[in-house]
Design a protein around this motif. Sequence first.
Motif, PDB file in Angstrom:
ATOM      1  N   VAL A 166       0.806  -1.211   0.000  1.00  0.00           N
ATOM      2  CA  VAL A 166       0.000   0.000   0.000  1.00  0.00           C
ATOM      3  C   VAL A 166       0.849   1.274   0.000  1.00  0.00           C
ATOM      4  N   LEU A 167       2.055   1.217   0.541  1.00  0.00           N
ATOM      5  CA  LEU A 167       2.916   2.400   0.507  1.00  0.00           C
ATOM      6  C   LEU A 167       3.445   2.635  -0.904  1.00  0.00           C
ATOM      7  N   ARG A 168       3.831   1.564  -1.570  1.00  0.00           N
ATOM      8  CA  ARG A 168       4.263   1.675  -2.966  1.00  0.00           C
ATOM      9  C   ARG A 168       3.115   2.183  -3.834  1.00  0.00           C
ATOM     10  N   LEU A 169       1.930   1.621  -3.625  1.00  0.00           N
ATOM     11  CA  LEU A 169       0.753   2.034  -4.383  1.00  0.00           C
ATOM     12  C   LEU A 169       0.455   3.513  -4.158  1.00  0.00           C
ATOM     13  N   SER A 170       0.662   3.971  -2.949  1.00  0.00           N
ATOM     14  CA  SER A 170       0.351   5.346  -2.590  1.00  0.00           C
ATOM     15  C   SER A 170       1.281   6.355  -3.251  1.00  0.00           C
ATOM     16  N   LEU A 171       2.575   6.029  -3.347  1.00  0.00           N
ATOM     17  CA  LEU A 171       3.560   7.012  -3.809  1.00  0.00           C
ATOM     18  C   LEU A 171       4.064   6.791  -5.227  1.00  0.00           C
ATOM     19  N   HIS A 172       3.767   5.645  -5.823  1.00  0.00           N
ATOM     20  CA  HIS A 172       4.276   5.344  -7.163  1.00  0.00           C
ATOM     21  C   HIS A 172       3.632   6.275  -8.199  1.00  0.00           C
ATOM     22  N   PRO A 173       4.413   6.759  -9.175  1.00  0.00           N
ATOM     23  CA  PRO A 173       3.857   7.633 -10.226  1.00  0.00           C
ATOM     24  C   PRO A 173       2.733   6.981 -11.017  1.00  0.00           C
ATOM     25  N   ASP A 174       2.711   5.643 -11.070  1.00  0.00           N
ATOM     26  CA  ASP A 174       1.634   4.942 -11.768  1.00  0.00           C
ATOM     27  C   ASP A 174       0.517   4.511 -10.822  1.00  0.00           C
ATOM     28  N   GLY A 175       0.635   4.918  -9.571  1.00  0.00           N
ATOM     29  CA  GLY A 175      -0.358   4.546  -8.572  1.00  0.00           C
ATOM     30  C   GLY A 175      -1.251   5.713  -8.202  1.00  0.00           C
ATOM     31  N   MET A 176      -1.375   5.945  -6.911  1.00  0.00           N
ATOM     32  CA  MET A 176      -2.272   6.988  -6.419  1.00  0.00           C
ATOM     33  C   MET A 176      -1.661   8.382  -6.478  1.00  0.00           C
ATOM     34  N   ALA A 177      -0.349   8.478  -6.576  1.00  0.00           N
ATOM     35  CA  ALA A 177       0.353   9.754  -6.451  1.00  0.00           C
ATOM     36  C   ALA A 177      -0.198  10.873  -7.342  1.00  0.00           C
ATOM     37  N   PRO A 178      -0.501  10.622  -8.635  1.00  0.00           N
ATOM     38  CA  PRO A 178      -1.010  11.723  -9.473  1.00  0.00           C
ATOM     39  C   PRO A 178      -2.343  12.291  -8.999  1.00  0.00           C
ATOM     40  N   ARG A 179      -3.090  11.522  -8.204  1.00  0.00           N
ATOM     41  CA  ARG A 179      -4.392  11.984  -7.739  1.00  0.00           C
ATOM     42  C   ARG A 179      -4.323  12.631  -6.357  1.00  0.00           C
ATOM     43  N   ILE A 180      -3.150  12.578  -5.723  1.00  0.00           N
ATOM     44  CA  ILE A 180      -3.007  13.150  -4.382  1.00  0.00           C
ATOM     45  C   ILE A 180      -2.558  14.605  -4.497  1.00  0.00           C
ATOM     46  N   ALA A 181      -3.423  15.504  -4.053  1.00  0.00           N
ATOM     47  CA  ALA A 181      -3.145  16.929  -4.200  1.00  0.00           C
ATOM     48  C   ALA A 181      -1.970  17.380  -3.337  1.00  0.00           C
ATOM     49  N   ASN A 182      -1.816  16.792  -2.166  1.00  0.00           N
ATOM     50  CA  ASN A 182      -0.717  17.160  -1.255  1.00  0.00           C
ATOM     51  C   ASN A 182       0.340  16.062  -1.232  1.00  0.00           C
ATOM     52  N   ILE A 183       0.778  15.647  -2.420  1.00  0.00           N
ATOM     53  CA  ILE A 183       1.690  14.504  -2.522  1.00  0.00           C
ATOM     54  C   ILE A 183       2.987  14.741  -1.763  1.00  0.00           C
ATOM     55  N   GLY A 184       3.497  15.958  -1.742  1.00  0.00           N
ATOM     56  CA  GLY A 184       4.740  16.227  -1.015  1.00  0.00           C
ATOM     57  C   GLY A 184       4.588  16.005   0.476  1.00  0.00           C
ATOM     58  N   GLN A 185       3.519  16.539   1.035  1.00  0.00           N
ATOM     59  CA  GLN A 185       3.252  16.368   2.466  1.00  0.00           C
ATOM     60  C   GLN A 185       2.985  14.911   2.799  1.00  0.00           C
ATOM     61  N   TRP A 186       2.197  14.237   1.962  1.00  0.00           N
ATOM     62  CA  TRP A 186       1.852  12.835   2.203  1.00  0.00           C
ATOM     63  C   TRP A 186       3.093  11.947   2.087  1.00  0.00           C
ATOM     64  N   ARG A 187       3.936  12.232   1.116  1.00  0.00           N
ATOM     65  CA  ARG A 187       5.173  11.471   0.924  1.00  0.00           C
ATOM     66  C   ARG A 187       6.098  11.635   2.131  1.00  0.00           C
ATOM     67  N   ALA A 188       6.245  12.871   2.605  1.00  0.00           N
ATOM     68  CA  ALA A 188       7.095  13.126   3.773  1.00  0.00           C
ATOM     69  C   ALA A 188       6.557  12.393   4.996  1.00  0.00           C
ATOM     70  N   HIS A 189       5.237  12.383   5.147  1.00  0.00           N
ATOM     71  CA  HIS A 189       4.608  11.695   6.274  1.00  0.00           C
ATOM     72  C   HIS A 189       4.870  10.195   6.224  1.00  0.00           C
ATOM     73  N   ILE A 190       4.688   9.589   5.066  1.00  0.00           N
ATOM     74  CA  ILE A 190       4.875   8.145   4.926  1.00  0.00           C
ATOM     75  C   ILE A 190       6.332   7.760   5.157  1.00  0.00           C
ATOM     76  N   LEU A 191       7.262   8.517   4.580  1.00  0.00           N
ATOM     77  CA  LEU A 191       8.679   8.187   4.740  1.00  0.00           C
ATOM     78  C   LEU A 191       9.116   8.342   6.196  1.00  0.00           C
ATOM     79  N   ASP A 192       8.589   9.342   6.878  1.00  0.00           N
ATOM     80  CA  ASP A 192       8.936   9.532   8.287  1.00  0.00           C
ATOM     81  C   ASP A 192       8.373   8.394   9.132  1.00  0.00           C
ATOM     82  N   ARG A 193       7.149   7.999   8.849  1.00  0.00           N
ATOM     83  CA  ARG A 193       6.524   6.900   9.593  1.00  0.00           C
ATOM     84  C   ARG A 193       7.284   5.597   9.358  1.00  0.00           C
ATOM     85  N   LEU A 194       7.679   5.372   8.128  1.00  0.00           N
ATOM     86  CA  LEU A 194       8.419   4.159   7.793  1.00  0.00           C
ATOM     87  C   LEU A 194       9.796   4.168   8.451  1.00  0.00           C
ATOM     88  N   ALA A 195      10.438   5.330   8.501  1.00  0.00           N
ATOM     89  CA  ALA A 195      11.749   5.438   9.136  1.00  0.00           C
ATOM     90  C   ALA A 195      11.676   5.095  10.624  1.00  0.00           C
TER      91      ALA A 195
END
Length: 264
Positions: A145-174
Motif C-alpha cells: 500500500v505504501l508503494r501504491l500510494s507514492l508510485h507515479p503509476d499509482g495513487m500519487a497523481p491523484r493526491i493533491a498534497n503529494i509532497g506532504q503525504w510522501r514526507a509523512h509516509i517516509l517519516d513513519r516508515l523510518a
Amino acid sequence: MTTTLEAQEPVGVLLRHWRERRRMSQMDLALRTEVSARHLSFVETGRSKPTRTMLLKLSEQLEIPLREQNSLLLAGGFAPAYAEHQLSDLPMAVVSDAIRKILDGHLPYPAIVVDRHWNMVDGNEAVALFTAGCAEHLLEPPINVLRLSLHPDGMAPRIANIGQWRAHILDRLAHQIAATGDSQLTSLHRELSAYPGDDMDRAYDTRALVVPVRFRGSPDGNSPDLAFFSTTTVFGTPLDVTLAELAIESFYPADEFTTAAFRR
C-alpha cells in the motif's frame, strides 16, 4: 520465516544488537530484568548460556517483536514460544471474522488490513476509491500500500498534497525501521525515497497531529478535494506472530465537504 537479524548469529550477539537498538546499557537492562550486569555481559559474549525464561524476560524489556523472539529462542537452543497461523487457519477463525466485521462496519469509508511490510491482507469495498486508475502491475498481489500510494503509476497523481503525504509516509516508515531494523522495510524506504514528490518535500512538518491525504476532486481542479485522515488499530497482547504483525488502517473524512460527499 523472515527475521530482522540473521538467525545463525549467536544468541548473545542477537541480544546485544537489540539492546543497542533500544539504546540501553547493560546496567539498565540488568536492573529492569533483575539480572546481574556481570551475567548479562557473559551472555552477550557467549561465556554464559541464558535460560529460556531469561530470554523471554529480556525480550519483554527490549520490546522485541514476537517473530524475532522466536529467532532469539532458536539461537539459544530453545523451541519458539509463539505460533504463526494464516488468517485462513481454523485457530484464527474468530479473528478473521472480527476483522471482516471491522472492515464492513467502517463502510462507506475505506479500511484496509496490512502486514508488517505494508502488504494489503484485506480491505473493504470502499478501497476502490483509492485504487481507481492505478496501474495493473501495482494491483497484483501482494499489493504494497505504501508503494501504491507514492508510485507515479499509482495513487500519487491523484493526491493533491503529494509532497506532504510522501514526507509523512517516509517519516513513519523510518520510525518503524528504527524500532525493528527490518531489512525489507529498509529496502522499501529506499525505493519510495526515489519516487518523485515535490520541491517542498523536506519542508513539511512530519510531527503534525494529523496529516490528511487529499484526493483531487477533478483533474481540472474545479471540484473540491476529498480529504481523509487515518487511524491504526492493532491487536492487544497477541500471542501469535501473524496477529502481532497485522494492523487495520481506517480512513475518516477530514473535512465537512468529504463527509457530506459520502452522505450523498
